[in-house]
Design a protein around this motif. Structure first.
Motif, PDB file in Angstrom:
ATOM      1  N   ASN A 120     -47.810  21.087   3.230  1.00 14.57           N
ATOM      2  CA  ASN A 120     -48.857  20.971   4.019  1.00 14.57           C
ATOM      3  C   ASN A 120     -49.205  22.287   4.907  1.00 14.57           C
ATOM      4  OD1 ASN A 120     -46.836  20.341   5.553  1.00 14.57           O
ATOM      5  ND2 ASN A 120     -47.683  18.795   6.748  1.00 14.57           N
ATOM      6  N   VAL A 121     -48.487  23.379   4.788  1.00 14.21           N
ATOM      7  CA  VAL A 121     -48.569  24.499   5.382  1.00 14.21           C
ATOM      8  C   VAL A 121     -48.927  25.838   4.389  1.00 14.21           C
ATOM      9  CG1 VAL A 121     -47.637  26.408   6.911  1.00 14.21           C
ATOM     10  CG2 VAL A 121     -47.009  23.902   7.162  1.00 14.21           C
ATOM     11  N   SER A 122     -50.174  26.462   4.528  1.00 15.63           N
ATOM     12  CA  SER A 122     -50.753  27.488   3.625  1.00 15.63           C
ATOM     13  C   SER A 122     -50.070  28.649   4.521  1.00 15.63           C
ATOM     14  CB  SER A 122     -51.965  27.478   3.469  1.00 15.63           C
ATOM     15  OG  SER A 122     -52.785  27.614   4.850  1.00 15.63           O
ATOM     16  N   VAL A 123     -50.131  29.692   3.936  1.00 12.40           N
ATOM     17  CA  VAL A 123     -50.016  31.233   4.405  1.00 12.40           C
ATOM     18  C   VAL A 123     -50.845  31.264   5.722  1.00 12.40           C
ATOM     19  CG1 VAL A 123     -50.037  33.624   4.049  1.00 12.40           C
ATOM     20  CG2 VAL A 123     -48.885  32.166   2.324  1.00 12.40           C
ATOM     21  N   GLN A 124     -52.076  30.965   5.291  1.00  8.44           N
ATOM     22  CA  GLN A 124     -53.013  30.940   6.621  1.00  8.44           C
ATOM     23  C   GLN A 124     -52.998  30.189   7.877  1.00  8.44           C
ATOM     24  OE1 GLN A 124     -55.708  33.195   6.899  1.00  8.44           O
ATOM     25  NE2 GLN A 124     -55.537  32.324   8.941  1.00  8.44           N
ATOM     26  N   LYS A 125     -52.436  28.842   7.592  1.00  6.52           N
ATOM     27  CA  LYS A 125     -51.898  28.172   8.602  1.00  6.52           C
ATOM     28  C   LYS A 125     -50.724  28.738   9.244  1.00  6.52           C
ATOM     29  CE  LYS A 125     -53.445  24.553   9.769  1.00  6.52           C
ATOM     30  NZ  LYS A 125     -54.426  24.528  10.900  1.00  6.52           N
ATOM     31  N   ALA A 126     -49.759  29.337   8.549  1.00  7.30           N
ATOM     32  CA  ALA A 126     -48.665  29.710   9.416  1.00  7.30           C
ATOM     33  C   ALA A 126     -49.206  30.973  10.217  1.00  7.30           C
ATOM     34  CB  ALA A 126     -47.503  30.413   8.061  1.00  7.30           C
ATOM     35  N   LYS A 127     -50.264  31.760   9.665  1.00  8.93           N
ATOM     36  CA  LYS A 127     -50.804  32.834  10.358  1.00  8.93           C
ATOM     37  C   LYS A 127     -51.180  32.375  11.656  1.00  8.93           C
ATOM     38  CE  LYS A 127     -51.598  36.161   6.757  1.00  8.93           C
ATOM     39  NZ  LYS A 127     -52.639  36.991   6.049  1.00  8.93           N
ATOM     40  N   ASP A 128     -52.040  31.159  11.544  1.00  8.93           N
ATOM     41  CA  ASP A 128     -52.772  30.372  12.608  1.00  8.93           C
ATOM     42  C   ASP A 128     -51.593  30.034  13.677  1.00  8.93           C
ATOM     43  OD1 ASP A 128     -55.120  30.934  11.543  1.00  8.93           O
ATOM     44  OD2 ASP A 128     -55.445  28.950  10.754  1.00  8.93           O
ATOM     45  N   ILE A 129     -50.575  29.442  13.219  1.00  5.92           N
ATOM     46  CA  ILE A 129     -49.671  28.867  14.160  1.00  5.92           C
ATOM     47  C   ILE A 129     -48.972  30.082  14.749  1.00  5.92           C
ATOM     48  CG2 ILE A 129     -47.239  27.988  14.167  1.00  5.92           C
ATOM     49  CD1 ILE A 129     -48.394  25.968  11.866  1.00  5.92           C
ATOM     50  N   SER A 130     -48.750  31.133  14.120  1.00  6.29           N
ATOM     51  CA  SER A 130     -48.111  32.334  14.668  1.00  6.29           C
ATOM     52  C   SER A 130     -48.931  32.745  15.727  1.00  6.29           C
ATOM     53  CB  SER A 130     -47.492  33.385  13.544  1.00  6.29           C
ATOM     54  OG  SER A 130     -46.768  32.897  12.679  1.00  6.29           O
TER      55      SER A 130
END
Length: 137
Positions: A120-130
């Motif tokens: 449930n974590v995309s690369v974009q979501k990981a970027k947003d979280i970071s």
């Protein structure tokens, strides 16, 4: 799948296991990419594909990050690295561990947050979280 059935696993279960094993390589690759995003943007280098261990500056910051992740629907309360002797229910006396004897490990373990790397974590979501974590500093 035929091998699994020959080992006594039912046809339906063998099909499920076979599908999981078939997709395992792509799942690991996706998690590597997400961990790579965290490593690059957060400047902490870990090769962890189940959860990414982010070390916050303070315990309060770790709690703030956990609350943020929970607001997104990610469970981060399962602090795999805290306490130093895990699980928390472990009898420290039987392990011959004295609280306060490993100050650095106790400090760091209290500040580690498990960042999500799952389906449930995309690369974009990981970027947003970071980016959100970086804005909290």
């Amino acid at each position: 799948e035929e091998y699994l059935i020959s080992q006594g696993i039912s046809g339906v279960l063998a099909e499920i296991v076979s599908d999981c094993l078939y997709s395992l390589k792509s799942v690991i690759q996706e998690r590597k990419e997400i961990s790579g995003v965290y490593s690059y943007l957060l400047d902490q280098k870990y090769d962890s594909y189940i959860r990414y261990p982010y070390v916050a500056n303070t315990v309060d910051r770790a709690e703030e990050i956990i609350s943020y992740l929970e607001s997104l629907g990610y469970s981060s309360r399962d602090r795999w690295f805290e306490p130093v002797v895990f699980p928390r229910s472990t009898n420290l006396e039987s392990m011959k561990y004295v609280m306060g004897s490993c100050h650095v490990a106790e400090d760091i373990s209290s500040r580690i947050v498990n960042l999500p790397t799952g389906n449930n974590v995309s690369v974009q979501k990981a970027k947003d979280i970071s980016e959100k974590i970086l804005s909290m500093k």
